[in-house]
Design a protein around this motif. Sequence first.
Motif, PDB file in Angstrom:
ATOM      1  N   PRO A 107       0.827  -1.216   0.000  1.00  0.00           N
ATOM      2  CA  PRO A 107       0.000   0.000   0.000  1.00  0.00           C
ATOM      3  C   PRO A 107       0.859   1.263   0.000  1.00  0.00           C
ATOM      4  CG  PRO A 107       0.104  -0.902   2.206  1.00  0.00           C
ATOM      5  CD  PRO A 107       0.880  -1.853   1.335  1.00  0.00           C
ATOM      6  N   GLU A 108       1.619   1.459  -1.073  1.00  0.00           N
ATOM      7  CA  GLU A 108       2.575   2.566  -1.108  1.00  0.00           C
ATOM      8  C   GLU A 108       1.905   3.927  -1.251  1.00  0.00           C
ATOM      9  OE1 GLU A 108       6.443   0.158  -2.919  1.00  0.00           O
ATOM     10  OE2 GLU A 108       5.340   1.536  -4.199  1.00  0.00           O
ATOM     11  N   THR A 109       0.828   4.008  -2.005  1.00  0.00           N
ATOM     12  CA  THR A 109       0.179   5.309  -2.232  1.00  0.00           C
ATOM     13  C   THR A 109      -1.271   5.335  -1.779  1.00  0.00           C
ATOM     14  OG1 THR A 109      -0.369   4.620  -4.496  1.00  0.00           O
ATOM     15  CG2 THR A 109       1.674   5.868  -4.173  1.00  0.00           C
ATOM     16  N   LYS A 110      -1.848   4.174  -1.546  1.00  0.00           N
ATOM     17  CA  LYS A 110      -3.227   4.090  -1.052  1.00  0.00           C
ATOM     18  C   LYS A 110      -3.412   2.753  -0.340  1.00  0.00           C
ATOM     19  CE  LYS A 110      -5.067   2.124  -5.355  1.00  0.00           C
ATOM     20  NZ  LYS A 110      -6.067   2.261  -6.434  1.00  0.00           N
ATOM     21  N   ASP A 111      -4.464   2.679   0.462  1.00  0.00           N
ATOM     22  CA  ASP A 111      -4.760   1.423   1.147  1.00  0.00           C
ATOM     23  C   ASP A 111      -4.950   0.313   0.119  1.00  0.00           C
ATOM     24  OD1 ASP A 111      -4.711   2.927   3.417  1.00  0.00           O
ATOM     25  OD2 ASP A 111      -6.817   2.656   3.940  1.00  0.00           O
ATOM     26  N   ASN A 112      -4.480  -0.884   0.470  1.00  0.00           N
ATOM     27  CA  ASN A 112      -4.624  -2.019  -0.431  1.00  0.00           C
ATOM     28  C   ASN A 112      -5.179  -3.197   0.340  1.00  0.00           C
ATOM     29  OD1 ASN A 112      -4.523  -3.329  -2.906  1.00  0.00           O
ATOM     30  ND2 ASN A 112      -2.412  -2.719  -3.316  1.00  0.00           N
ATOM     31  N   ASP A 113      -5.475  -4.280  -0.388  1.00  0.00           N
ATOM     32  CA  ASP A 113      -6.168  -5.412   0.223  1.00  0.00           C
ATOM     33  C   ASP A 113      -5.397  -6.704  -0.011  1.00  0.00           C
ATOM     34  OD1 ASP A 113      -8.403  -6.382   1.689  1.00  0.00           O
ATOM     35  OD2 ASP A 113      -9.266  -7.201  -0.144  1.00  0.00           O
ATOM     36  N   PHE A 114      -5.237  -7.477   1.050  1.00  0.00           N
ATOM     37  CA  PHE A 114      -4.650  -8.812   0.955  1.00  0.00           C
ATOM     38  C   PHE A 114      -5.774  -9.831   0.995  1.00  0.00           C
ATOM     39  CE2 PHE A 114      -3.301 -12.776   2.882  1.00  0.00           C
ATOM     40  CZ  PHE A 114      -2.078 -13.050   2.292  1.00  0.00           C
ATOM     41  N   THR A 115      -5.784 -10.745   0.020  1.00  0.00           N
ATOM     42  CA  THR A 115      -6.726 -11.854   0.057  1.00  0.00           C
ATOM     43  C   THR A 115      -5.954 -13.154  -0.125  1.00  0.00           C
ATOM     44  OG1 THR A 115      -7.210 -12.006  -2.321  1.00  0.00           O
ATOM     45  CG2 THR A 115      -8.472 -10.386  -1.036  1.00  0.00           C
ATOM     46  N   TRP A 116      -6.457 -14.215   0.475  1.00  0.00           N
ATOM     47  CA  TRP A 116      -5.777 -15.504   0.354  1.00  0.00           C
ATOM     48  C   TRP A 116      -5.829 -16.045  -1.064  1.00  0.00           C
ATOM     49  CZ3 TRP A 116      -2.165 -17.122   3.265  1.00  0.00           C
ATOM     50  CH2 TRP A 116      -2.130 -16.819   4.618  1.00  0.00           C
ATOM     51  N   LYS A 117      -6.885 -15.752  -1.797  1.00  0.00           N
ATOM     52  CA  LYS A 117      -6.975 -16.206  -3.190  1.00  0.00           C
ATOM     53  C   LYS A 117      -5.929 -15.509  -4.058  1.00  0.00           C
ATOM     54  CE  LYS A 117     -10.196 -19.356  -3.254  1.00  0.00           C
ATOM     55  NZ  LYS A 117      -9.857 -20.761  -3.643  1.00  0.00           N
TER      56      LYS A 117
END
Length: 701
Positions: free
Chosen positions: A389-399
């Motif tokens: 998430p260098e410039t904005k929030d990001n999402d981790f998913t197991w898939k």
Amino acid sequence: MDNSKIKRYTVTAALPYTNGPVHIGHLAGVYIPADIYARYLRSNKRDVKFICGSDENGVPITLKAKREGITPQEVVDKYHKIIGDSFKEFGISFDIYHRTSSQTHHQTAADFFSTLYNKGVFTEEVTEQYYDPTAKQFLADRYITGTCPKCGNENAYGDQCENCGSTLNATDLINPKSTLSGDKPILKETKNWFLPLDQYEDRLRTYIESHKEWRPNVYGQCQSWLNAGLQPRAMTRDLEWGVRVPLRDAEGKVLYVWFDAPIGYISATKELCNYAKLDVWNPKAEEYYINNYEADKCGWEEYWKSDETKLVHFIGKDNIVFHCIIFPAMLMAHGEYTLADNVPANEFLNLEGQKISTSKNWAVWLNEYLREFEGKQDVLRYVLTATAPETKDNDFTWKDFQARNNNELVAILGNFVNRVVVLTHKYFNGVVPTCMEITPTDQAVIDELATYPAKISASIENYRFREALSEVMNVARLGNKYLAETEPWKLIKTDEDRVRTILNIAIQIAANIQILIEPFLPFTADKLMKMLENGGQEWEDAGTINLVKRGHSIGEAVLLFEKIEDTEIDFQVEKLNQSKAANAQPAAAIPAKENIQFDDFSAMDIRVATIIAAEKVEKTKKLLKLTVNTGIDERTVVSGIAEHYKPEDIIGKQVSMIVNLAPREIKGIVSQGMILMAEDATGKLVFVAPVAQFQEGSVIR
């Protein structure tokens, strides 16, 4: 900063609180990018000290201790080891992993405060602070919760709202309540020492505006603070746990955690350099992870008080104000220290579309990941860098984790290396063939390969680690494309010399990958180096096709990565679903058993006992053999908790125990009593323990 003047680098990573393990949000936000940067600098033969350690003086520590019924020291000792061991196993290459409970740190922080005090920097102010009459103590920021006046979050803390990111004062909260008693606190006068940030506003503005190259989130948040007008901030707190304020009239007060925590970088550097100068193995060395200690003879001041040193802080966005406003103001007030050249703060990483929450167990914990995905450190390093998430929030998913492993690491990087090594062994008995005639196709590949080190360097030195990793993977894509277009498996029957050239160049590409990928995936780089049996190269060597000499024998092919199956991912998703279910609604209580008579209950002798030794019972999954001090005697108890606790984690734990239960033989061991446990909503067994330390043998009625 003029790069031509740089002789050394001080790289710091935010000190993690020792009130719980590290999770993937911490890794993506701070520790992986910091490690990439430090490893890259080392590969470029730069003089770098990579500094971190446990933050052991914050209020979250005391809150954790109260919840678990143990001392703050027991909390920090437990989690310092868990966090430090996890970092080491994950390949985070700190030069030192220190701790702020150390004598060196307490002395350094106290001396820093005294210097500012003697210079007349602080103002003494008697102010009204929240006080809990029930608990009979002043309430530090994190002992107070309430409604955020800016976003309406009902669970904001007294120093910060984690929902909107606003920095607060406890008196700003609407409907405040004490986390100790749950009662509404009262205001009571107390004296503290304040850092007059308003007096440093102009200098801070000049400093911040000289770094417009900082990430927009960092620069923008700093400007917002400055434009709102800085206010004096208390640098002391009414607490018993922490660095004592070194003044005679400061009984019962400690340094504010955000005064002492960044000084932890300095004290860690002192410890590292003093340790190196002594050149003697410290008896407490298990607390630290030090690289190349024998050759590391330095003066700590070179890394903190020199115009030739570049200081870089890696932090999460919730720490921007402390590293870009408060800490620089402290350093300015002191007058001898170098200010940070950059503070590359990442945004937040979410998990499966939701904000990571430690209290709700909505997280992927590093220590659990290392246990459940043994040998796959680089898979997580890769995924968290590729989605950072260098410039904005990001999402981790197991898939996505599974897809990136199977479709990128296995299918692109692993596939290329495996094909090169297998073909070299198949056609040339594992001996690097001679490069014969260079065709235009070959030259185009050689020319493109030569461009990558500079591109990757530029991305790393500008803190664009996602971009840099993508370029490294492009080198593997270049190799796969080259093999697909030249088809050496078809040419081997008709033009062996052509195949010699193709495989020589392909091996050189693999050797380049080994150098370029090391900052990102160090375990993979090590595997590749051993496979090629060709080490010693550094960054300056990359970009050429002379890394592996003709006639050199390479090792057998070893898979760099393995496919991750659906069952492994389903297990992780189910763990999160269980956390979600546990937080959604209270678990239904198990119906009560039939009534017993009072005499039946009073016949039970329940005492406070302490576990003094623990070990697994052989050939069982659930049983631990415990040795306990009951205050009456020392005895053995067999307990079915091995799936929930490691033996080493429960030694010293106080428990409630029935001491007059008839002995019973279990797996050949005579068990003399029963440890009382409760089962939470997720099925985990939890000790029914006294809320404070008691003498062994104390009767529970």
